[in-house]
Design an enzyme around this catalytic site. Sequence first.
Site, mmCIF file in Angstrom:
data_model
loop_
_atom_site.group_PDB
_atom_site.id
_atom_site.type_symbol
_atom_site.label_atom_id
_atom_site.label_comp_id
_atom_site.label_asym_id
_atom_site.label_seq_id
_atom_site.Cartn_x
_atom_site.Cartn_y
_atom_site.Cartn_z
ATOM 1 N N HIS A 1 80.737 -15.728 41.498
ATOM 2 C CA HIS A 1 79.497 -16.477 41.252
ATOM 3 C C HIS A 1 79.649 -17.857 41.903
ATOM 4 O O HIS A 1 80.061 -18.822 41.256
ATOM 5 C CB HIS A 1 79.220 -16.586 39.753
ATOM 6 C CG HIS A 1 77.825 -17.045 39.422
ATOM 7 N ND1 HIS A 1 76.932 -16.293 38.688
ATOM 8 C CD2 HIS A 1 77.161 -18.175 39.736
ATOM 9 C CE1 HIS A 1 75.787 -16.946 38.564
ATOM 10 N NE2 HIS A 1 75.908 -18.112 39.191
ATOM 11 N N GLN B 1 80.345 -22.749 35.501
ATOM 12 C CA GLN B 1 79.320 -23.553 34.831
ATOM 13 C C GLN B 1 79.602 -23.768 33.343
ATOM 14 O O GLN B 1 78.993 -24.637 32.725
ATOM 15 C CB GLN B 1 77.946 -22.912 35.031
ATOM 16 C CG GLN B 1 77.513 -22.943 36.489
ATOM 17 C CD GLN B 1 76.179 -22.260 36.725
ATOM 18 O OE1 GLN B 1 76.129 -21.068 36.973
ATOM 19 N NE2 GLN B 1 75.097 -23.010 36.647
ATOM 20 N N ASN C 1 77.085 -13.180 43.545
ATOM 21 C CA ASN C 1 75.841 -13.787 43.079
ATOM 22 C C ASN C 1 75.137 -14.539 44.206
ATOM 23 O O ASN C 1 75.723 -15.424 44.832
ATOM 24 C CB ASN C 1 76.163 -14.774 41.947
ATOM 25 C CG ASN C 1 74.920 -15.420 41.370
ATOM 26 O OD1 ASN C 1 74.152 -14.761 40.671
ATOM 27 N ND2 ASN C 1 74.701 -16.699 41.662
ATOM 28 N N GLU C 2 73.912 -14.148 44.460
ATOM 29 C CA GLU C 2 73.035 -14.860 45.391
ATOM 30 C C GLU C 2 73.677 -15.186 46.742
ATOM 31 O O GLU C 2 73.767 -16.362 47.123
ATOM 32 C CB GLU C 2 72.481 -16.129 44.737
ATOM 33 C CG GLU C 2 71.630 -15.816 43.519
ATOM 34 C CD GLU C 2 70.902 -17.037 42.951
ATOM 35 O OE1 GLU C 2 71.193 -18.165 43.363
ATOM 36 O OE2 GLU C 2 70.039 -16.832 42.077
HETATM 37 C C1 FCB Z 1 70.813 -19.632 40.179
HETATM 38 C C2 FCB Z 1 72.310 -19.524 39.936
HETATM 39 C C3 FCB Z 1 72.751 -19.917 38.559
HETATM 40 C C4 FCB Z 1 71.958 -21.089 38.019
HETATM 41 C C5 FCB Z 1 70.467 -20.870 38.185
HETATM 42 C C6 FCB Z 1 69.613 -21.979 37.619
HETATM 43 O O1 FCB Z 1 70.574 -19.843 41.534
HETATM 44 O O2 FCB Z 1 72.738 -18.212 40.181
HETATM 45 O O3 FCB Z 1 74.124 -20.154 38.599
HETATM 46 O O4 FCB Z 1 72.389 -22.263 38.582
HETATM 47 O O5 FCB Z 1 70.156 -20.684 39.534
#
Ligand code: FCB
Length: 431
Positions: free
Chosen positions: A114, A20, A158-159
């Site tokens: 990520h 990003q 991440n997520e």
């Molecule tokens: C999350 C992501 C991050 C960013 C935020 C707004 O889901 O982890 O990279 O995009 O949202």
Amino acid sequence: MDDTVFPDRFLWGSATSAHQVEGGNVNSDSWLLEHVEGSAFREASWDAIDHYHRFADDIALLAALGLNAYRFSLEWSRIEPAEGLFSQVAIDHYRDVLACCRAYGLATVVTLHHFTSPIWLLAKNGWESPETPGLFARYVRRVMEELGDLIDMVCTMNEPNLAWTLADVGMAPREASGRAVDPMLCGCARALGTVPEAIAQFQFAATERAFETKLAAHRAAVAAVREVCPDKPVGWTIAASDIVAAPGGEQRAAAAQEELCERFYRASRGDDFIGVQTYSRTWYGPDGPCDPPEGCEMTMQGEEFYPLAVSESIRRAYAVSDCSILVTENGIATEDDAQRVRFYRQAIGGVAACIREGVPVLGYIAWSAFDNFEWVFGYGPKYGIIAVDRATQRRLVKPSALCLGEIARTNGREIVPATDDGMQPGGEVSK
Ligand code: FCB
């Protein structure tokens, strides 16, 4: 000065992720998705905010605000641009970034994955391949061997659960067969000479096989981190939605809570912490996600302005996982920075309330340090506490950055736990 509920050495930080902000991540699968025919991305990441070259000034800026931690990610596709071939130059680059954080006294919270993976991984079935956990663990081991001495906390990925949130709004198919009607995934398959069913990209892979693969990859990565650096706290970060039921939506909301969050919280047991990432609360009606009640204050991303969502998520994640909590993302997309200041003060008040109740919260990391590339939404949404003029790459500090810096410097002394109605006493914009 009043005492604070925040423990000594509480982490106050802001976050970015490699793709990003760095720019020029040409070997990442996101770059490919941004450019294929049928892409769902509004625009491509291109130079992003050139953090790859400007990291030293950026880190100096974050430290000058008064923050004591920086969360960022390493780009696997730079470190291992071809399968099994590791770039020492890329590893050395991240060593410089970590050393820079050290020099400015910032704790390093490092995410090893990520969302983005190397294109070669996607070409071999990505996050549904039985090979992926082993390949990921090999990369993790290499990184920890080379850089572990400068890393304070490790987020493996991440997520991993975001894909199921996207599935609920029709953006990610739950069955591999559903990819055959997705123009972007079809475009991607054509570019890679494979079939769309095989395109299991991390953000969009919402099948049960993807669930098992991500879980196995996390477990293998945790084991690798603990073997190489036994003293480094390790966990993963979860999109911790605060799911609430609209009238008639009770059952649907409970099912979503289980599928999107709780099975991931349970899978975190035994980790050193769980990263909680919350932006708003999500209303569920009988058919799935629905609009919030009429008259709610909204953000520019079409979400309800609800700063206390993060404290609700903290409580639930802790109750299910029994892990210490690190807030690894919390923030708001808005062009109105006064709204962002209000958001942070109320959200942090909610975190203080959790600590008072006895929840072990280790830190609060805001998303995001900078306005940046917001995936499919391109550069539209503004989550940053620092703006960037992308024509000149000039950074511009917003009042919300000063506000967070002040809270960090005083270890939250002026923050009073939020009251039941969500209002933060004394929560006026101070700068
Ligand atoms: C999350 C992501 C991050 C960013 C935020 C707004 O889901 O982890 O990279 O995009 O949202």
